[in-house]
Design an enzyme around this catalytic site. Sequence first.
Site, PDB file in Angstrom:
ATOM      1  N   ALA A   1       0.969  -1.236   0.008  1.00  0.00           N
ATOM      2  CA  ALA A   1       0.039   0.086   0.061  1.00  0.00           C
ATOM      3  C   ALA A   1       0.883   1.188   0.040  1.00  0.00           C
ATOM      4  CB  ALA A   1      -0.946  -0.015   1.280  1.00  0.00           C
ATOM      5  N   TYR A   2       1.902   1.178   0.882  1.00  0.00           N
ATOM      6  CA  TYR A   2       2.970   2.275   0.956  1.00  0.00           C
ATOM      7  C   TYR A   2       3.611   2.469  -0.415  1.00  0.00           C
ATOM      8  CZ  TYR A   2       6.694   5.507   2.432  1.00  0.00           C
ATOM      9  OH  TYR A   2       7.651   6.388   2.691  1.00  0.00           O
ATOM     10  N   ALA A   3       4.028   1.530  -0.936  1.00  0.00           N
ATOM     11  CA  ALA A   3       4.707   1.645  -2.200  1.00  0.00           C
ATOM     12  C   ALA A   3       3.895   2.129  -3.666  1.00  0.00           C
ATOM     13  CB  ALA A   3       5.290   0.152  -2.839  1.00  0.00           C
TER      14      ALA A   3
END
Length: 251
Positions: free
Chosen positions: A153-155
Site C-alpha cells: 500500500a505504501y509503495a
Amino acid sequence: MKTIKDKVALITGAGQGVGQGIAYALAAQGVKVAVVGRTLSKLEDTCAEIRRRGGIAEAFVCDVMIKEQIDRCVEQVVARFGSLNILVNNAQVVPLGRLLEVSDEAFMQGIDSGPLATLRMMRACYPYLKGDGAVVNFASSAAVRWDASGYGAYAAVKEAIRALTRAAACEWGADGIRVNAVAPHAMSPGMEGWVAARPEEAAAFFKTIPLGRVGDCEQDIGRAIVFLVGADAGYLTGATIPLDGGQAYWG
C-alpha cells in the site's frame, strides 16, 4: 552561477525529521523558509533553530489532506514573503500492512496525504513557480524492495507520486519549472519508530546499505535538496534520485 539565496521555499512536514533537516539546509544557504505542518509547536521549534543560526523562517499550520488549507497556506506564504520559488512535498501518512490487513481508511490516508496532497500543492504553487521554480517530491524505495510484503500500500502511494512528478516535469518544463523526486533513508522519527517496532527487520535492512549507515536528515538529505533546487542541477528534471547510501536498485 546563480545562488538560491533569498529564494522562498515551502516545505511540508517541516516540524521534524527529514522536512526539518531540509529546512535547516536550505536556510543555511540564505533561503527564506515557510515551515509547514500540522503541529504549531513543532513548526515553531524548527523556526527558532533556523533563526538561532541566523536564517529566516516562518511557521504555517496546514493539514495537507485538506484542500482548502493547502490553498490558504500557499496564499499566506506568498503574502508573507512576496514570492515562492521552491516547493518540497515531504509530508506523508504511511500506510503499512499486508494486503489482507491494511484498512481502506489507512490506504486512503496514504493517498490523501501523498499523491493527492502533492498534486494539490503543486497546482496551488504553480503560478508562483513559473520562470525559475523547483519542486521536490518524495518517493520511496519500498517500491523496489526485494520483499514487498507489508509495504504494498505504501509503495503504491509513493509510485503514484513518482508518476505525478514525471508528468509535472514534462508539462511544466516549458514554464521553467523543474520537478524531481527523491527516495531517502534518514534517521527521522518515523524511521526511529520503525526500528523500535521491527528491530530484527531493521537490523537486516541496514546491513544492505553499501555506505553502512542511515542518512542524516540535514547533512545527507537536506544538502542533496540544496543541490536539486539550485542552478547546478538546472538541467535535471523528471528524475527520481535515491538518497539511500546505495541500498536500492531502481534498474
